[in-house]
Design a protein around this motif. Structure first.
Motif, PDB file in Angstrom:
ATOM      1  N   LEU A 211      36.216  42.452  55.289  1.00 27.06           N
ATOM      2  CA  LEU A 211      35.620  42.705  53.979  1.00 27.06           C
ATOM      3  C   LEU A 211      36.593  43.416  53.037  1.00 27.06           C
ATOM      4  N   THR A 212      37.342  44.377  53.568  1.00 25.10           N
ATOM      5  CA  THR A 212      38.283  45.115  52.728  1.00 25.10           C
ATOM      6  C   THR A 212      39.439  44.237  52.282  1.00 25.10           C
ATOM      7  N   LEU A 213      40.020  43.474  53.209  1.00 23.21           N
ATOM      8  CA  LEU A 213      41.129  42.591  52.842  1.00 23.21           C
ATOM      9  C   LEU A 213      40.668  41.499  51.889  1.00 23.21           C
ATOM     10  N   ALA A 214      39.448  40.999  52.077  1.00 23.55           N
ATOM     11  CA  ALA A 214      38.917  39.999  51.157  1.00 23.55           C
ATOM     12  C   ALA A 214      38.756  40.583  49.756  1.00 23.55           C
ATOM     13  N   THR A 215      38.347  41.845  49.688  1.00 27.69           N
ATOM     14  CA  THR A 215      38.204  42.494  48.379  1.00 27.69           C
ATOM     15  C   THR A 215      39.546  42.607  47.667  1.00 27.69           C
ATOM     16  N   GLY A 216      40.542  43.169  48.346  1.00 27.48           N
ATOM     17  CA  GLY A 216      41.849  43.339  47.732  1.00 27.48           C
ATOM     18  C   GLY A 216      42.503  42.023  47.357  1.00 27.48           C
ATOM     19  N   THR A 217      42.384  41.030  48.225  1.00 31.40           N
ATOM     20  CA  THR A 217      42.969  39.715  47.937  1.00 31.40           C
ATOM     21  C   THR A 217      42.298  39.072  46.736  1.00 31.40           C
ATOM     22  N   GLY A 218      40.973  39.159  46.672  1.00 27.65           N
ATOM     23  CA  GLY A 218      40.247  38.582  45.540  1.00 27.65           C
ATOM     24  C   GLY A 218      40.607  39.244  44.226  1.00 27.65           C
TER      25      GLY A 218
END
Length: 254
Positions: A211-218
């Motif tokens: 969830l955290t990596l998806a947030t930063g990538t998005g």
């Protein structure tokens, strides 16, 4: 523990090998009360790491809040300091950040990057942490839930002054300021990893990473933040979580 006496040899005779004692073998079996038993007679746990562990938030033996290690805290401070300095002086790292961002923005469909960026919204991340806090509170871990809530409250207290100090413009809005560091990323880090620490299950920590990596990538792919904005917030989240998890460990050990 004394060894079984070895019979003395005599002149002209061959020494016999030591014979096993029947009661010695039984003494090493689980629950035996002989002189060779590895179990403590006073009922205290053995001096091993497993015997000394405290139960985690879900009362599983051996589970403890996964606090970031000293090396992680050291590197978080170092990277956060370096990146902030580069942003303030518009150094080579900040200029490289601009080129990387321009190459990445809209490299995937906007709907997909928007979905990832939305995971850092307060309306998404806070209910996740709130449910985990309620679960921990119901299980009797009130202080752990309190520390997780305080960690989330620390996010705006740290992020807002940094935004005002650096006054960095955004990738798609150069006329605006206050993009460094990323508040959405810091919110995601503290909310999702804080919830994982409170739940203490095997799947919680990997889910927090996703969830955290998806947030930063998005956020980067959509053009809402520069990559260094996200990196700085990841480091800031590590520092906040380190303090939170340390307090959880200290209280669970008391």
């Amino acid at each position: 523990m004394r060894e079984t006496p070895r019979p003395q040899g005599t002149v002209g005779s061959r020494a016999e090998p030591p014979q096993p004692r029947p009661d010695r073998a039984l003494a090493h079996t689980a629950g035996a009360t002989g002189s060779g038993t590895p179990h403590r007679s006073d009922g205290r746990p053995p001096h091993t790491p497993r015997g000394a562990r405290q139960p985690g938030p879900d009362d599983r033996p051996g589970a403890t809040p996964p606090a970031p290690g000293r090396s992680a805290v050291f590197w978080a401070i170092l990277v956060l300091t370096l990146v902030t300095w580069q942003v303030l002086v518009d150094g080579p790292l900040a200029r490289l950040d601009v080129r990387v961002s321009r190459a990445l923005v809209d490299s995937v469909p906007r709907g997909l990057s928007e979905l990832g960026a939305d995971l850092g919204n307060m309306t998404v991340a806070l209910p996740v942490l709130g449910c985990a806090m309620a679960y921990a509170f119901r299980r009797g871990h009130r202080l752990a839930a309190l520390y997780a809530g305080l960690a989330m409250a620390a996010v705006p207290l740290l992020v807002i002054p940094l935004k005002e100090w650096t006054a960095r413009p955004g990738p798609l809005e150069p006329w605006a300021e206050g993009y460094y560091p990323s508040g959405h990323t810091a919110t995601a880090v503290v909310a999702y990893f804080g919830a994982a620490m409170l739940l203490g299950t095997r799947w919680a920590m990997p889910a927090a990473w996703v969830l955290t990596l998806a947030t930063g990538t998005g956020l980067v792919l959509r053009g809402y933040h520069w990559p260094l904005d996200v990196a700085a917030s990841l480091c800031l989240g590590v520092l906040i979580l380190a303090v939170c998890a340390t307090r959880m460990r200290q209280d669970s050990a008391d």
